[in-house]
Design a protein around this motif. Structure first.
Motif, PDB file in Angstrom:
ATOM      1  N   ASN A  50       0.820  -1.215   0.000  1.00  0.00           N
ATOM      2  CA  ASN A  50       0.000   0.000   0.000  1.00  0.00           C
ATOM      3  C   ASN A  50       0.850   1.259   0.000  1.00  0.00           C
ATOM      4  O   ASN A  50       0.396   2.307   0.424  1.00  0.00           O
ATOM      5  N   TYR A  51       2.092   1.183  -0.440  1.00  0.00           N
ATOM      6  CA  TYR A  51       3.012   2.323  -0.342  1.00  0.00           C
ATOM      7  C   TYR A  51       2.425   3.616  -0.889  1.00  0.00           C
ATOM      8  O   TYR A  51       2.504   4.657  -0.253  1.00  0.00           O
ATOM      9  N   PHE A  52       1.824   3.596  -2.057  1.00  0.00           N
ATOM     10  CA  PHE A  52       1.393   4.830  -2.721  1.00  0.00           C
ATOM     11  C   PHE A  52       0.080   5.375  -2.181  1.00  0.00           C
ATOM     12  O   PHE A  52      -0.224   6.548  -2.363  1.00  0.00           O
ATOM     13  N   GLU A  53      -0.691   4.540  -1.537  1.00  0.00           N
ATOM     14  CA  GLU A  53      -2.014   4.963  -1.096  1.00  0.00           C
ATOM     15  C   GLU A  53      -1.909   6.061  -0.040  1.00  0.00           C
ATOM     16  O   GLU A  53      -1.146   5.975   0.906  1.00  0.00           O
ATOM     17  N   GLY A  54      -2.683   7.137  -0.237  1.00  0.00           N
ATOM     18  CA  GLY A  54      -2.700   8.215   0.732  1.00  0.00           C
ATOM     19  C   GLY A  54      -2.867   9.569   0.076  1.00  0.00           C
ATOM     20  O   GLY A  54      -3.193   9.679  -1.107  1.00  0.00           O
ATOM     21  N   TYR A  55      -2.632  10.598   0.867  1.00  0.00           N
ATOM     22  CA  TYR A  55      -2.755  11.985   0.419  1.00  0.00           C
ATOM     23  C   TYR A  55      -1.371  12.613   0.479  1.00  0.00           C
ATOM     24  O   TYR A  55      -0.733  12.633   1.533  1.00  0.00           O
ATOM     25  N   TRP A  56      -0.883  13.101  -0.652  1.00  0.00           N
ATOM     26  CA  TRP A  56       0.479  13.598  -0.801  1.00  0.00           C
ATOM     27  C   TRP A  56       0.464  15.083  -1.171  1.00  0.00           C
ATOM     28  O   TRP A  56      -0.406  15.526  -1.919  1.00  0.00           O
ATOM     29  N   ILE A  57       1.437  15.833  -0.672  1.00  0.00           N
ATOM     30  CA  ILE A  57       1.544  17.265  -0.964  1.00  0.00           C
ATOM     31  C   ILE A  57       2.946  17.581  -1.461  1.00  0.00           C
ATOM     32  O   ILE A  57       3.936  17.068  -0.931  1.00  0.00           O
ATOM     33  N   GLY A  58       3.024  18.443  -2.473  1.00  0.00           N
ATOM     34  CA  GLY A  58       4.312  18.869  -3.011  1.00  0.00           C
ATOM     35  C   GLY A  58       4.251  20.295  -3.520  1.00  0.00           C
ATOM     36  O   GLY A  58       3.214  20.964  -3.431  1.00  0.00           O
ATOM     37  N   ILE A  59       5.365  20.749  -4.055  1.00  0.00           N
ATOM     38  CA  ILE A  59       5.479  22.084  -4.641  1.00  0.00           C
ATOM     39  C   ILE A  59       5.890  21.913  -6.103  1.00  0.00           C
ATOM     40  O   ILE A  59       6.854  21.216  -6.395  1.00  0.00           O
ATOM     41  N   ASP A  60       5.153  22.550  -6.994  1.00  0.00           N
ATOM     42  CA  ASP A  60       5.505  22.512  -8.413  1.00  0.00           C
ATOM     43  C   ASP A  60       6.781  23.332  -8.602  1.00  0.00           C
ATOM     44  O   ASP A  60       6.782  24.532  -8.348  1.00  0.00           O
ATOM     45  N   PRO A  61       7.879  22.707  -9.041  1.00  0.00           N
ATOM     46  CA  PRO A  61       9.143  23.441  -9.171  1.00  0.00           C
ATOM     47  C   PRO A  61       9.142  24.473 -10.301  1.00  0.00           C
ATOM     48  O   PRO A  61      10.002  25.348 -10.328  1.00  0.00           O
ATOM     49  N   ASN A  62       8.185  24.401 -11.212  1.00  0.00           N
ATOM     50  CA  ASN A  62       8.125  25.372 -12.311  1.00  0.00           C
ATOM     51  C   ASN A  62       7.490  26.687 -11.912  1.00  0.00           C
ATOM     52  O   ASN A  62       7.886  27.747 -12.389  1.00  0.00           O
ATOM     53  N   ASP A  63       6.469  26.630 -11.057  1.00  0.00           N
ATOM     54  CA  ASP A  63       5.739  27.860 -10.734  1.00  0.00           C
ATOM     55  C   ASP A  63       5.532  28.085  -9.238  1.00  0.00           C
ATOM     56  O   ASP A  63       4.945  29.079  -8.838  1.00  0.00           O
ATOM     57  N   GLY A  64       5.994  27.149  -8.409  1.00  0.00           N
ATOM     58  CA  GLY A  64       5.842  27.294  -6.960  1.00  0.00           C
ATOM     59  C   GLY A  64       4.451  26.994  -6.458  1.00  0.00           C
ATOM     60  O   GLY A  64       4.155  27.186  -5.280  1.00  0.00           O
ATOM     61  N   GLY A  65       3.588  26.500  -7.320  1.00  0.00           N
ATOM     62  CA  GLY A  65       2.204  26.217  -6.928  1.00  0.00           C
ATOM     63  C   GLY A  65       2.106  25.024  -5.989  1.00  0.00           C
ATOM     64  O   GLY A  65       2.938  24.123  -5.984  1.00  0.00           O
ATOM     65  N   ASP A  66       1.054  25.031  -5.220  1.00  0.00           N
ATOM     66  CA  ASP A  66       0.712  23.947  -4.307  1.00  0.00           C
ATOM     67  C   ASP A  66       0.153  22.807  -5.144  1.00  0.00           C
ATOM     68  O   ASP A  66      -0.765  23.003  -5.933  1.00  0.00           O
ATOM     69  N   THR A  67       0.699  21.611  -4.993  1.00  0.00           N
ATOM     70  CA  THR A  67       0.239  20.482  -5.790  1.00  0.00           C
ATOM     71  C   THR A  67       0.007  19.279  -4.884  1.00  0.00           C
ATOM     72  O   THR A  67       0.781  19.026  -3.972  1.00  0.00           O
ATOM     73  N   ARG A  68      -1.088  18.572  -5.114  1.00  0.00           N
ATOM     74  CA  ARG A  68      -1.507  17.482  -4.224  1.00  0.00           C
ATOM     75  C   ARG A  68      -1.892  16.246  -5.028  1.00  0.00           C
ATOM     76  O   ARG A  68      -2.344  16.363  -6.158  1.00  0.00           O
ATOM     77  N   ARG A  69      -1.722  15.093  -4.402  1.00  0.00           N
ATOM     78  CA  ARG A  69      -2.107  13.834  -5.032  1.00  0.00           C
ATOM     79  C   ARG A  69      -2.934  13.019  -4.039  1.00  0.00           C
ATOM     80  O   ARG A  69      -2.549  12.865  -2.889  1.00  0.00           O
TER      81      ARG A  69
END
Length: 162
Positions: A50-69
């Motif tokens: 189940n490694y990938f399952e969950g809620y993930w947060i990152g930063i788009d390196p191109n524009d600094g936008g908030d990005t979530r999976r």
């Protein structure tokens, strides 16, 4: 300037130290339980579980936008996959957006081929490749279906279902 508590007075330097200590303790109290709850298991080459399952947060390196999976396991090697971004650079950079689709486990990587449609009707076929790094960190390699590189971004797991 001094602050009085009861009959005791404290200097600003002492109050800054107390405030910093309080801030550290509050941060520790929030981060530690989050890490324990979000702790996942990295695969051993014989399946990612189940490694990938969950809620993930990152930063788009191109524009600094908030990005979530948001990723939910639906079968032995299949997942529902939702990508959200506060600024979609491909769409001109002025709008948020999301992509929903499915993803498939390929060896130890999760791959999703999904279409992004901008508000103006422009569409892009994207390939998301999620690469595990450790228990709560993954790298997302994003490119167009034709192979044009968009970015490599780090994502940190915020919530896991187990």
């Amino acid at each position: 300037f001094q602050i009085r508590f009861s009959t005791q007075s404290y200097s600003p330097a002492t109050m800054n130290t107390v405030a910093a200590l309080f801030q550290f303790l509050v941060s520790f109290a929030i981060v530690l339980p989050t890490s324990v709850v979000a702790g996942g298991k990295k695969g051993n080459g014989k399946g990612m579980g189940n490694y990938f399952e969950g809620y993930w947060i990152g930063i788009d390196p191109n524009d600094g936008g908030d990005t979530r999976r948001s990723i939910v396991k639906t079968g032995k090697t299949t997942y529902d996959f939702v990508a959200r971004d506060s600024i979609i650079t491909l769409c001109g950079g002025g709008e948020p957006g999301s992509v929903a689709g499915t993803a498939t486990l390929e060896d130890e990587w999760l791959v999703s081929e999904s279409a992004l449609t901008c508000l103006d009707g422009t569409s892009f076929d994207l390939v998301f490749t999620l690469i595990p790094q450790n228990d709560n960190l993954m790298v997302e390699h994003l490119e167009t279906a034709s192979g044009t590189f968009i970015y490599d971004a780090y994502f940190w797991r915020q919530v896991a279902p187990y």
